[in-house]
Enzyme design. Sequence first.
Site, PDB file in Angstrom:
ATOM      1  N   HIS A   1      40.638  53.045 -25.459  1.00 11.52           N
ATOM      2  CA  HIS A   1      41.022  52.159 -26.578  1.00 11.52           C
ATOM      3  C   HIS A   1      42.319  51.399 -26.297  1.00 11.52           C
ATOM      4  CE1 HIS A   1      38.802  55.060 -29.490  1.00 11.52           C
ATOM      5  NE2 HIS A   1      38.007  54.069 -29.175  1.00 11.52           N
TER       6      HIS A   1
ATOM      7  N   HIS B   1      43.825  54.705 -33.745  1.00  8.66           N
ATOM      8  CA  HIS B   1      42.557  53.977 -33.732  1.00  8.66           C
ATOM      9  C   HIS B   1      41.477  54.970 -34.153  1.00  8.66           C
ATOM     10  CE1 HIS B   1      39.571  51.011 -32.116  1.00  8.66           C
ATOM     11  NE2 HIS B   1      38.829  52.101 -32.280  1.00  8.66           N
TER      12      HIS B   1
ATOM     13  N   GLY C   1      37.723  55.325 -35.282  1.00 12.36           N
ATOM     14  CA  GLY C   1      36.413  54.702 -35.430  1.00 12.36           C
ATOM     15  C   GLY C   1      35.363  55.736 -35.064  1.00 12.36           C
ATOM     16  N   ASN C   2      34.205  55.300 -34.569  1.00 13.10           N
ATOM     17  CA  ASN C   2      33.233  56.294 -34.085  1.00 13.10           C
ATOM     18  C   ASN C   2      33.879  57.154 -33.016  1.00 13.10           C
ATOM     19  OD1 ASN C   2      30.996  55.731 -35.702  1.00 13.10           O
ATOM     20  ND2 ASN C   2      30.564  53.905 -34.486  1.00 13.10           N
TER      21      ASN C   2
ATOM     22  N   GLU D   1      40.924  51.255 -40.791  1.00  8.68           N
ATOM     23  CA  GLU D   1      41.054  49.998 -41.554  1.00  8.68           C
ATOM     24  C   GLU D   1      40.488  50.100 -42.958  1.00  8.68           C
ATOM     25  OE1 GLU D   1      39.143  46.922 -39.171  1.00  8.68           O
ATOM     26  OE2 GLU D   1      40.147  47.736 -37.404  1.00  8.68           O
TER      27      GLU D   1
ATOM     28  N   GLU E   1      39.956  43.603 -30.350  1.00 12.41           N
ATOM     29  CA  GLU E   1      39.915  43.793 -28.902  1.00 12.41           C
ATOM     30  C   GLU E   1      39.407  42.536 -28.202  1.00 12.41           C
ATOM     31  OE1 GLU E   1      37.970  47.407 -30.194  1.00 12.41           O
ATOM     32  OE2 GLU E   1      38.617  48.326 -28.310  1.00 12.41           O
TER      33      GLU E   1
HETATM   34  P1  AMP Z   1      34.225  51.567 -35.421  1.00  9.09           P
HETATM   35  O1  AMP Z   1      33.756  52.471 -34.313  1.00  9.09           O
HETATM   36  O2  AMP Z   1      35.633  51.136 -35.279  1.00  9.09           O
HETATM   37  O3  AMP Z   1      33.284  50.431 -35.695  1.00  9.09           O
HETATM   38  O4  AMP Z   1      34.214  52.461 -36.764  1.00  9.09           O
HETATM   39  C1  AMP Z   1      33.031  53.038 -37.256  1.00  9.09           C
HETATM   40  C2  AMP Z   1      33.393  54.056 -38.320  1.00  9.09           C
HETATM   41  O5  AMP Z   1      34.103  53.395 -39.388  1.00  9.09           O
HETATM   42  C3  AMP Z   1      32.183  54.728 -38.966  1.00  9.09           C
HETATM   43  O6  AMP Z   1      32.415  56.116 -39.103  1.00  9.09           O
HETATM   44  C4  AMP Z   1      32.125  54.083 -40.318  1.00  9.09           C
HETATM   45  O7  AMP Z   1      31.548  54.930 -41.249  1.00  9.09           O
HETATM   46  C5  AMP Z   1      33.598  53.851 -40.611  1.00  9.09           C
HETATM   47  N1  AMP Z   1      33.753  52.872 -41.681  1.00  9.09           N
HETATM   48  C6  AMP Z   1      33.383  51.581 -41.669  1.00  9.09           C
HETATM   49  N2  AMP Z   1      33.603  51.017 -42.884  1.00  9.09           N
HETATM   50  C7  AMP Z   1      34.108  51.992 -43.685  1.00  9.09           C
HETATM   51  C8  AMP Z   1      34.531  52.058 -45.051  1.00  9.09           C
HETATM   52  N3  AMP Z   1      34.450  50.981 -45.851  1.00  9.09           N
HETATM   53  N4  AMP Z   1      35.017  53.232 -45.505  1.00  9.09           N
HETATM   54  C9  AMP Z   1      35.084  54.310 -44.701  1.00  9.09           C
HETATM   55  N5  AMP Z   1      34.697  54.315 -43.427  1.00  9.09           N
HETATM   56  C10 AMP Z   1      34.216  53.182 -42.906  1.00  9.09           C
END
Ligand code: AMP
Length: 402
Positions: free
Chosen positions: A182, A210, A212-213, A336, A388
Amino acid sequence: MSIKLIFVINCGSSSLKFSVINPLTKERLLFGISEYFNNKNSYIKWIINHNEQKIEFNSITNHQIILNYLVKKILMKYPNIYNKIIGIGHRIVHGGENFTDSVIINSKSIEGIKQASIFAPLHNPVQLIGIKEISKIIPHLKNKQVAVFDTSFHQTLSETAYLYALPIHFYEKYKIRRYGAHGTSHKYVSKTAAKILNISLNEFNCISCHLGNGSSITAIYNGKSIDTSMGLTPLEGLVMGTRCGNIDPAIIFYMKNELNIKINKIYKILTEKSGVLGLTHLTSDFRYLENYYSKNKKIKRAIKIFIHNLSKYIASYTILLKEKINAIIFTGGIGENSILIREKTIKKLKIFGIFLDKELNNYMKLGKSGFINKKNSSIPILVIPTNEELIIAQDTFRIINI
Ligand code: AMP
C-alpha cells in the site's frame, strides 16, 4: 499547451482497473474495472462524462482479452482522449529490494519485476502480462511505460524495522524481510495531509491507516516510511477482511502436523478464509458488519478484535515518531467510510489526549475529506480518500519526462 494524459493500468489476480488521468490537473477522464476473469460472469464497466457503461461477456476472459477490448473497443472510440495519451503507468505489487522509486519499463526493470514475483505470485506475473500485452496493442507507447511499486515507498525502512529475527542468512541469501505494501496510498495521503496542514513534507510525521479489504498501517517520519505493518507479503499485520494478520507462526505447524491440513490449504485459510470473514463466518464486507454490530454477537466480537489490533498498532507507532505526530490519517474503503471503526478506535487512544469530534466523524464518508478530531485533541485526525491512480499517473509523467 496541449493536453497530456496518462493511461493507468492496475492488473489484479482476476481483475483489471484502469483510468486515463491528466497528471497536472488531476482530472480523471475515463475510469473503470473489469472483474471475474476465468468465469462466465466477467464484465467490463467504465465511466466517462459521468455516464456508466457496462458490457457483460458471458464467456471466460483474461487480462489479454480485456486489454484488447479496452483499447480497441473503448479507448479508441474516444480519439480526443486516446490520442492525448503520452504514457502508461502500471501498478506493480512487489518490487523486492530492486526498486526504491518508480522506473521506466525496459528489459532490466522487467527482469527485476520477475525476480520479485516470488514474493507476489498472484500479482507480479499478471502485471507482467499487462505490460507485454499493452506493448503489443499500443506499440508507439512501448517505451513510455512506467512501473509504480506498492513496496518502493517502504524502501526507506531501516534494517532495524525491516529485519525479522530469523537466522540472518535468510535475509542475506534469500531476501526474506519486511517489504510492506500500500506504499502508493500511504505516500498519497501523507503528501495530501502535509499540504492540508501546511507543513513541509520533509518535516511531516504521521501515522497512516489504510483500511480496506487489505489493511496496513505506516509510521511516516519526515515524510518517509519508517515502519509498516505488512511484511514479506501482505498477510502480516492488522486483522483484515479475509486475511488473518499477525498470528503465532507455530499455529501453521499445529494445523499441518496435528490437524493434517495440507500446506497450500493452510495458506488459503490464512489468506482467504480468515480475518473478519473467518471470525463471523458471514462476510468480509464492513458495510454489513457495521449494520449488524449491535445485533449480532459474532460480528461485535470480530469488530472488537479488528479495533483491538488496530489501536495497538497506532499506539506502538506513536513511540517511533519521537518529537511530534502531525496527524493520524484514515483512508481505504473502511478508513474513509466506517464511522464506527474510526470512533471505536480513537476512543481507545484517550491516553494520548486524542479526541474525536462525533459530528465531524459522522459527516466524513463517501469521498469526503477533512478533520474529525475535537479542537482539544493533541493530534489532528484526518480522513483522506486515497488516490493511488493519481500517484501512478504523476510518477509516470515525471519519469517519462526525465
Ligand atoms: P477497499 O479495499 O479500499 O476498496 O475497501 C473495501 C472495504 O471497505 C470493504 O470491507 C467495504 O465493506 C468497506 N466499505 C466500503 N464502503 C463502506 C461504508 N460506507 N461503510 C463501511 N465500510 C465500507
